[in-house]
Design an enzyme around this catalytic site. Structure first.
Site, PDB file in Angstrom:
ATOM      1  N   LYS A  22       0.842  -1.213   0.000  1.00 45.59           N
ATOM      2  CA  LYS A  22       0.000   0.000   0.000  1.00 45.59           C
ATOM      3  C   LYS A  22       0.865   1.246   0.000  1.00 45.59           C
ATOM      4  CE  LYS A  22      -2.342   2.468   3.812  1.00 45.59           C
ATOM      5  NZ  LYS A  22      -1.479   3.476   4.123  1.00 45.59           N
ATOM      6  N   ASN A  23       1.846   1.329   0.923  1.00 45.46           N
ATOM      7  CA  ASN A  23       2.575   2.586   1.073  1.00 45.46           C
ATOM      8  C   ASN A  23       3.568   2.840  -0.045  1.00 45.46           C
ATOM      9  OD1 ASN A  23       1.042   3.209   3.244  1.00 45.46           O
ATOM     10  ND2 ASN A  23       2.500   2.458   4.749  1.00 45.46           N
ATOM     11  N   ARG A  93      -3.767  10.270   3.454  1.00 50.77           N
ATOM     12  CA  ARG A  93      -2.574  10.816   4.105  1.00 50.77           C
ATOM     13  C   ARG A  93      -1.514  11.075   3.040  1.00 50.77           C
ATOM     14  NH1 ARG A  93      -0.214  13.593   7.939  1.00 50.77           N
ATOM     15  NH2 ARG A  93       2.010  13.158   8.032  1.00 50.77           N
ATOM     16  N   CYS A 117      -4.514  10.104  10.408  1.00 45.30           N
ATOM     17  CA  CYS A 117      -5.291   9.222  11.248  1.00 45.30           C
ATOM     18  C   CYS A 117      -5.085   9.639  12.703  1.00 45.30           C
ATOM     19  CB  CYS A 117      -4.813   7.803  11.038  1.00 45.30           C
ATOM     20  SG  CYS A 117      -6.155   6.831  10.395  1.00 45.30           S
ATOM     21  N   ARG A 122       1.272  14.171  13.297  1.00 46.17           N
ATOM     22  CA  ARG A 122       1.714  13.891  11.920  1.00 46.17           C
ATOM     23  C   ARG A 122       1.879  15.172  11.087  1.00 46.17           C
ATOM     24  NH1 ARG A 122      -1.285   8.876   9.593  1.00 46.17           N
ATOM     25  NH2 ARG A 122       0.759   8.466   8.683  1.00 46.17           N
ATOM     26  N   PRO A 123       2.730  16.096  11.548  1.00 43.92           N
ATOM     27  CA  PRO A 123       2.989  17.307  10.755  1.00 43.92           C
ATOM     28  C   PRO A 123       3.769  16.962   9.484  1.00 43.92           C
ATOM     29  CG  PRO A 123       4.504  17.171  12.593  1.00 43.92           C
ATOM     30  CD  PRO A 123       3.539  16.025  12.764  1.00 43.92           C
ATOM     31  N   ILE A 124       3.913  17.923   8.578  1.00 48.72           N
ATOM     32  CA  ILE A 124       4.735  17.694   7.372  1.00 48.72           C
ATOM     33  C   ILE A 124       5.837  18.749   7.265  1.00 48.72           C
ATOM     34  CG2 ILE A 124       2.934  16.471   6.065  1.00 48.72           C
ATOM     35  CD1 ILE A 124       2.491  19.083   4.480  1.00 48.72           C
ATOM     36  N   ASP A 125       6.288  19.236   8.423  1.00 44.45           N
ATOM     37  CA  ASP A 125       7.314  20.293   8.427  1.00 44.45           C
ATOM     38  C   ASP A 125       8.608  19.871   7.736  1.00 44.45           C
ATOM     39  OD1 ASP A 125       7.268  18.612  10.896  1.00 44.45           O
ATOM     40  OD2 ASP A 125       9.196  19.568  11.210  1.00 44.45           O
ATOM     41  N   GLN A 126       8.970  18.600   7.829  1.00 41.30           N
ATOM     42  CA  GLN A 126      10.209  18.142   7.181  1.00 41.30           C
ATOM     43  C   GLN A 126      10.068  18.125   5.657  1.00 41.30           C
ATOM     44  OE1 GLN A 126      13.162  17.467   9.061  1.00 41.30           O
ATOM     45  NE2 GLN A 126      11.794  18.554  10.463  1.00 41.30           N
ATOM     46  N   ASP A 305       3.481  -0.077  12.007  1.00 44.07           N
ATOM     47  CA  ASP A 305       2.193  -0.466  11.411  1.00 44.07           C
ATOM     48  C   ASP A 305       1.808  -1.902  11.762  1.00 44.07           C
ATOM     49  OD1 ASP A 305       2.815   1.409   8.355  1.00 44.07           O
ATOM     50  OD2 ASP A 305       2.206   2.018  10.373  1.00 44.07           O
ATOM     51  N   ARG A 397      -9.017   0.086   3.425  1.00 45.81           N
ATOM     52  CA  ARG A 397      -8.133   1.030   2.747  1.00 45.81           C
ATOM     53  C   ARG A 397      -6.746   0.439   2.565  1.00 45.81           C
ATOM     54  NH1 ARG A 397      -7.319   4.599   6.554  1.00 45.81           N
ATOM     55  NH2 ARG A 397      -5.547   5.104   5.247  1.00 45.81           N
TER      56      ARG A 397
HETATM   57  C1  EPZ Z   1       4.269   6.615   6.531  1.00 41.68           C
HETATM   58  O1  EPZ Z   1       3.654   7.713   7.184  1.00 41.68           O
HETATM   59  C2  EPZ Z   1       3.164   5.584   6.378  1.00 41.68           C
HETATM   60  N1  EPZ Z   1       2.064   6.149   5.600  1.00 41.68           N
HETATM   61  C3  EPZ Z   1       2.638   5.153   7.748  1.00 41.68           C
HETATM   62  O2  EPZ Z   1       1.749   4.070   7.523  1.00 41.68           O
HETATM   63  C4  EPZ Z   1       3.797   4.644   8.609  1.00 41.68           C
HETATM   64  O3  EPZ Z   1       3.324   4.396   9.910  1.00 41.68           O
HETATM   65  C5  EPZ Z   1       4.911   5.685   8.659  1.00 41.68           C
HETATM   66  O4  EPZ Z   1       5.324   6.054   7.322  1.00 41.68           O
HETATM   67  C6  EPZ Z   1       6.132   5.175   9.414  1.00 41.68           C
HETATM   68  O5  EPZ Z   1       6.610   4.015   8.786  1.00 41.68           O
HETATM   69  C7  EPZ Z   1       2.203   6.246   4.264  1.00 41.68           C
HETATM   70  O6  EPZ Z   1       3.227   5.905   3.703  1.00 41.68           O
HETATM   71  C8  EPZ Z   1       1.015   6.801   3.515  1.00 41.68           C
HETATM   72  P1  EPZ Z   1       6.795   9.499   8.871  1.00 41.68           P
HETATM   73  P2  EPZ Z   1       4.446   9.124   7.274  1.00 41.68           P
HETATM   74  O7  EPZ Z   1       6.919  10.768   8.107  1.00 41.68           O
HETATM   75  O8  EPZ Z   1       5.242   9.341   6.051  1.00 41.68           O
HETATM   76  C9  EPZ Z   1       6.852  12.668  12.420  1.00 41.68           C
HETATM   77  C10 EPZ Z   1      -0.229   2.833   7.658  1.00 41.68           C
HETATM   78  O9  EPZ Z   1      -0.886   2.310   8.575  1.00 41.68           O
HETATM   79  N2  EPZ Z   1       7.000  13.655  11.338  1.00 41.68           N
HETATM   80  O10 EPZ Z   1       7.877   8.484   8.764  1.00 41.68           O
HETATM   81  O11 EPZ Z   1       3.484  10.154   7.702  1.00 41.68           O
HETATM   82  C11 EPZ Z   1       5.490  12.004  12.388  1.00 41.68           C
HETATM   83  O12 EPZ Z   1       4.561  12.762  13.113  1.00 41.68           O
HETATM   84  C12 EPZ Z   1       0.361   4.211   7.853  1.00 41.68           C
HETATM   85  O13 EPZ Z   1      -0.011   2.300   6.544  1.00 41.68           O
HETATM   86  C13 EPZ Z   1       7.248  14.974  11.662  1.00 41.68           C
HETATM   87  O14 EPZ Z   1       7.319  15.344  12.820  1.00 41.68           O
HETATM   88  O15 EPZ Z   1       5.430   8.784   8.483  1.00 41.68           O
HETATM   89  C14 EPZ Z   1       5.753  10.667  13.045  1.00 41.68           C
HETATM   90  O16 EPZ Z   1       5.699  10.824  14.455  1.00 41.68           O
HETATM   91  C15 EPZ Z   1       0.121   4.739   9.261  1.00 41.68           C
HETATM   92  N3  EPZ Z   1       7.404  15.873  10.633  1.00 41.68           N
HETATM   93  C16 EPZ Z   1       7.188  10.352  12.622  1.00 41.68           C
HETATM   94  O17 EPZ Z   1       7.759  11.598  12.210  1.00 41.68           O
HETATM   95  C17 EPZ Z   1       7.320  15.488   9.311  1.00 41.68           C
HETATM   96  O18 EPZ Z   1       7.481  16.357   8.420  1.00 41.68           O
HETATM   97  C18 EPZ Z   1       7.308   9.379  11.452  1.00 41.68           C
HETATM   98  O19 EPZ Z   1       6.506   9.872  10.407  1.00 41.68           O
HETATM   99  C19 EPZ Z   1       7.069  14.148   9.023  1.00 41.68           C
HETATM  100  C20 EPZ Z   1       6.916  13.237  10.040  1.00 41.68           C
END
Ligand code: EPZ
Length: 439
Positions: A22-23, A93, A117, A122-126, A305, A397
């Site tokens: 999926k991802n 997402r 979710c 789950r910010p996107i600041d990075q 996950d 989903r």
């Molecule tokens: C991806 O989410 C997956 N989703 C998630 O799967 C998965 O849990 C996650 O990676 C970790 O493996 C998709 O690919 C669509 P991250 P993503 O950026 O990219 C923080 C599922 O069930 N963060 O690695 O959002 C964030 O809040 C879903 O399939 C920031 O602070 O994950 C989290 O605590 C759930 N700033 C941590 O980092 C940012 O800009 C990891 O998030 C980005 C993330």
């Protein structure tokens, strides 16, 4: 809304084919818009998020055909950089990948902030930090991210967090930039390698995906390509854990055993027999699992996950287990629902202490997100009696053909519209309205 009726306490047995990841799918589909022309994507899972993503691309002017039997054709020649319907974008997402792909191709993108979710902020600041480092001006305008640049120039970017989404999104924005981008402290999930393979098949020059440093040498343009998505190790982990929780014997085919190393290791630690070779793993679980400690971490650590499903297994272990969530600040919403089935779990901050019980009892429970729903389905499969899992749209989903696959290995499971069960309900709690958050 729909729900699953499960009659549990029945070992799962047989062979099961695992679908595309999926991802990876929700990243490779938007990556295809970086090139004009017709790309072909294969082994896509038949899940809601892929369907929604193809609808979004069609609304942006791409010609899409499928997915049929896992194959999707995308012709992004006439794609426009804005117009993605906010409602659809908020449902997924991974809509944030549209930002990187549109910015990379058009130097301009306007996309609504993604949904998310109930598993933390789950910010996107990075992601935005990376776009700005490449030279884009990024603003938030009425809930939409607007990114624009006269030119994108390769640079050195250090991620504060090894974010999966940010790693992929910055790759998408940098492949057509001028010069080389060095991205450090990257996430290393297998699907990051998958996306990089597709980009390189389109003519990009991405080196080091799967390590913590990725180099992206910008090129003038990309062309369409054909790519098959890697298998979904989280789907595989979920079915492996379901086999263990029901004391069954299940062989999962079309997997990459290496991608499941951390899950297989923890299952073996819990006393489960895990055999593997080539593209299959077999899970044999004659007895009650042992109690263990699990800490979720970015790949190659234990995947967050797979944590909710693993928690369900450990509720049946002999002894006390501890799960520590190392990725999200909170991901234990499913605990309340598991408690309705006779589990004994205490949540303390980012950890959960699980006292194993002899057996679970079927009950009406509600899924609030994708992996929480998976943990409840597994609990229903293992429990004595009947379990009704509401909000099954969440689960569908990320898991294709859920009932069909479970029935094929012996599960006693049916799907029905929730209204029917509400109409028949004798009193009981009103179904909570659940927002279809997307993660
Ligand atoms: C991806 O989410 C997956 N989703 C998630 O799967 C998965 O849990 C996650 O990676 C970790 O493996 C998709 O690919 C669509 P991250 P993503 O950026 O990219 C923080 C599922 O069930 N963060 O690695 O959002 C964030 O809040 C879903 O399939 C920031 O602070 O994950 C989290 O605590 C759930 N700033 C941590 O980092 C940012 O800009 C990891 O998030 C980005 C993330």
């Amino acid at each position: 809304m729909a729900e699953l009726l499960i009659r549990g306490d029945n070992p799962l047995n047989g062979d099961l084919v695992i679908g595309g990841r999926k991802n990876s799918a929700v990243a490779v589909v938007p990556a295809a818009i970086l090139a004009a022309g017709n790309s072909t994507l294969e082994n896509l899972p038949a899940i809601g998020d892929v369907k929604t993503y193809t609808e979004i691309l069609a609304r942006l002017g791409a010609k899409v055909e499928g997915p049929h039997e896992g194959t999707l054709h995308i012709d992004a020649t006439r794609l426009r950089p804005e117009g993605a319907p906010m409602g659809m974008v908020k449902r997924i997402r991974a809509s944030y990948y549209l930002l990187g792909a549109l910015l990379g191709r058009f130097r301009y993108a306007r996309v609504g902030l993604p949904g998310g979710c109930d598993i933390g902020q789950r910010p996107i600041d990075q992601h935005l930090k990376g776009f700005r480092a490449l030279g884009a001006e990024v603003t938030i305008d009425h809930g939409e991210v607007v990114a624009q640049a006269d030119a994108l120039i390769g640079t050195h970017i250090y991620l504060d967090i090894a974010s999966v989404g940010a790693t992929i999104n910055i790759m998408l924005a940098a492949v057509l930039a001028k010069g080389t981008t060095v991205l450090e402290n990257c996430a290393k999930e297998p699907h990051i390698v998958d996306v990089a393979s597709f980009l390189n098949a389109m003519g990009a020059r991405v080196v080091g995906a799967g390590t913590d440093t990725i180099k992206i040498h910008g090129v003038e343009e990309l062309g369409p390509a054909t790519h098959a998505i890697i298998p979904d190790e989280i789907e595989a982990a979920t079915y492996a854990i379901a086999a263990a929780a029901t004391r069954g014997d299940v062989t999962l085919v079309n997997v990459v055993p290496k991608h499941l190393d951390s899950v297989s290791a923890k299952l073996r630690e819990a006393g489960i027999i895990v055999e593997e070779n080539g593209d299959w793993i077999r899970i044999i679980a004659p007895d009650r699992p042992n109690a263990i400690a699990v800490k979720t971490l970015p790949y190659p650590g234990f995947p967050t996950d797979a944590m909710p499903p693993m928690m369900t297994l450990l509720t049946l272990a002999s002894g006390t287990s501890v799960i520590s969530e190392g990725v999200y600040e909170s991901r234990f919403k499913h605990v309340d629902e598991l408690q309705r089935m006779g589990t004994n779990i205490r949540v303390e901050g980012r950890s959960a202490v699980i006292e194993g019980v002899e057996c679970l009892h079927g009950a009406p429970v509600q899924a609030t997100n994708l992996r929480a729903g998976a943990s409840l389905v597994i609990a229903g499969l293992a429990a004595q009696g009947e379990t009704c899992v509401g909000g099954v749209e969440h689960v569908e989903r990320g898991y294709e053909h859920l009932e069909r696959k479970l029935r094929s290995i012996g599960a006693r499971i049916d799907r029905r519209a929730s209204e029917a069960s509400d109409a028949n309900a004798e009193g009981g709690d009103a179904r909570r309205v659940v927002n279809l958050g997307r993660d």
